[in-house]
Design an enzyme around this catalytic site. Structure first.
Site, PDB file in Angstrom:
ATOM      1  N   GLY A  43       0.775  -1.232   0.000  1.00  0.00           N
ATOM      2  CA  GLY A  43       0.000   0.000   0.000  1.00  0.00           C
ATOM      3  C   GLY A  43       0.804   1.280   0.000  1.00  0.00           C
ATOM      4  N   ASP A  99       0.379   3.209   4.254  1.00  0.00           N
ATOM      5  CA  ASP A  99      -0.663   3.932   3.516  1.00  0.00           C
ATOM      6  C   ASP A  99      -1.712   4.524   4.438  1.00  0.00           C
ATOM      7  OD1 ASP A  99      -1.649   1.415   4.217  1.00  0.00           O
ATOM      8  OD2 ASP A  99      -2.372   0.912   2.210  1.00  0.00           O
ATOM      9  N   ASP A 102      -5.753   2.522  10.347  1.00  0.00           N
ATOM     10  CA  ASP A 102      -7.177   2.260  10.540  1.00  0.00           C
ATOM     11  C   ASP A 102      -7.363   1.712  11.961  1.00  0.00           C
ATOM     12  OD1 ASP A 102      -9.850   1.686  10.287  1.00  0.00           O
ATOM     13  OD2 ASP A 102      -9.635   0.123   8.786  1.00  0.00           O
ATOM     14  N   LYS A 130      -7.565   7.237   9.668  1.00  0.00           N
ATOM     15  CA  LYS A 130      -9.011   7.255   9.908  1.00  0.00           C
ATOM     16  C   LYS A 130      -9.263   7.755  11.324  1.00  0.00           C
ATOM     17  CE  LYS A 130     -10.548   3.984   6.460  1.00  0.00           C
ATOM     18  NZ  LYS A 130     -11.181   2.703   6.133  1.00  0.00           N
ATOM     19  N   PHE A 151     -14.362   3.637   3.215  1.00  0.00           N
ATOM     20  CA  PHE A 151     -13.316   2.837   2.576  1.00  0.00           C
ATOM     21  C   PHE A 151     -12.813   3.565   1.341  1.00  0.00           C
ATOM     22  CE2 PHE A 151     -11.361  -0.593   0.216  1.00  0.00           C
ATOM     23  CZ  PHE A 151     -10.657  -1.231   1.223  1.00  0.00           C
ATOM     24  N   ASP A 158      -5.752  -0.215  -2.065  1.00  0.00           N
ATOM     25  CA  ASP A 158      -6.475  -1.141  -2.934  1.00  0.00           C
ATOM     26  C   ASP A 158      -7.811  -1.566  -2.355  1.00  0.00           C
ATOM     27  OD1 ASP A 158      -5.222  -2.834  -0.820  1.00  0.00           O
ATOM     28  OD2 ASP A 158      -6.113  -4.466  -1.984  1.00  0.00           O
ATOM     29  N   ARG A 164      -4.856   0.484  -7.084  1.00  0.00           N
ATOM     30  CA  ARG A 164      -3.653   1.081  -6.497  1.00  0.00           C
ATOM     31  C   ARG A 164      -3.064   2.164  -7.406  1.00  0.00           C
ATOM     32  NH1 ARG A 164      -2.181  -1.964  -1.999  1.00  0.00           N
ATOM     33  NH2 ARG A 164      -2.425  -4.215  -2.150  1.00  0.00           N
TER      34      ARG A 164
END
Ligand code: IMP
Ligand code: MG
Length: 179
Positions: A43, A99, A102, A130, A151, A158, A164
């Protein structure tokens, strides 16, 4: 691909402006220090390539590959390290690049694994964070953008290994995401 997005959150120009700022902060902090960047595959690849070219410091680059998702949009909570040998981090200043932060499961596991190798310091830089609550007590020292709970895909992120290579970051249309 672009038509699969419900909306664009950050276009390429916006991302690049933010990378200029992040790179300046990181460059100021790691001036005269032995920096090793550890990028988390897959990512962070695009983020890493664009960010590191804005950092005019001598540095070492290594990559770590972990798996947690198994295809869905919700983390499985279990982190598997894919390589046999960890990068050599002992005595060095480590900056982990990922990336997105979360639940924190991935970065907490990676940080713990690297911390056991006795680096001088460990910091975390993520492109996206997030805002919702983490399952693990981990935060990032450098953050590109804070986002809500939706999302997102693109610019390295991805959905089932697709999207990506989108140059922007956007929210995937709901009907394309498996329930
Ligand atoms: P965490 O372990 O729950 O913090 O999840 C981190 C990883 O989950 C990231 O490195 C991504 O690969 C993936 N992930 C979490 N949220 C998203 C998202 O909105 N889009 C794409 N991938 C995501
Ligand atoms: Mg993923």
């Amino acid at each position: 691909m672009q038509e699969d997005l419900e909306r664009v959150l950050f276009d390429e120009a916006t991302i690049f402006r933010r990378l200029d700022q992040l790179a300046a902060e990181i460059s100021a902090e790691y001036h005269n220090r032995e920096l090793t960047v550890i990028a988390i595959l897959n990512g962070s690849i695009i983020f890493m390539a664009d960010l590191l070219r804005r950092i005019p410091l001598p540095l070492k680059l290594d990559c770590l590959s972990v798996a947690s998702y198994h295809g869905g949009t919700v983390t499985s909570g279990e982190i598997v390290f894919r390589q046999i040998a960890l990068p050599d981090v002992q005595g060095r200043h480590i900056l982990i690049l990922d990336d997105i932060l979360d639940s924190g499961t991935t970065l907490a596991a990676i940080r713990a694994k690297l911390a056991a190798e006795e680096p001088r310091s460990i910091k975390i830089c993520v492109l996206l964070r997030k805002v919702k609550g983490r399952l693990r007590p981990v935060d990032a020292d450098y953050v590109g953008f804070d986002i809500g709970g939706e999302f997102v895909v693109g610019y390295g992120l991805d959905y089932m290994e697709q999207y990506r290579n989108l140059p922007c970051i956007g929210v995937l249309r709901k009907e394309l995401v498996a329930a």
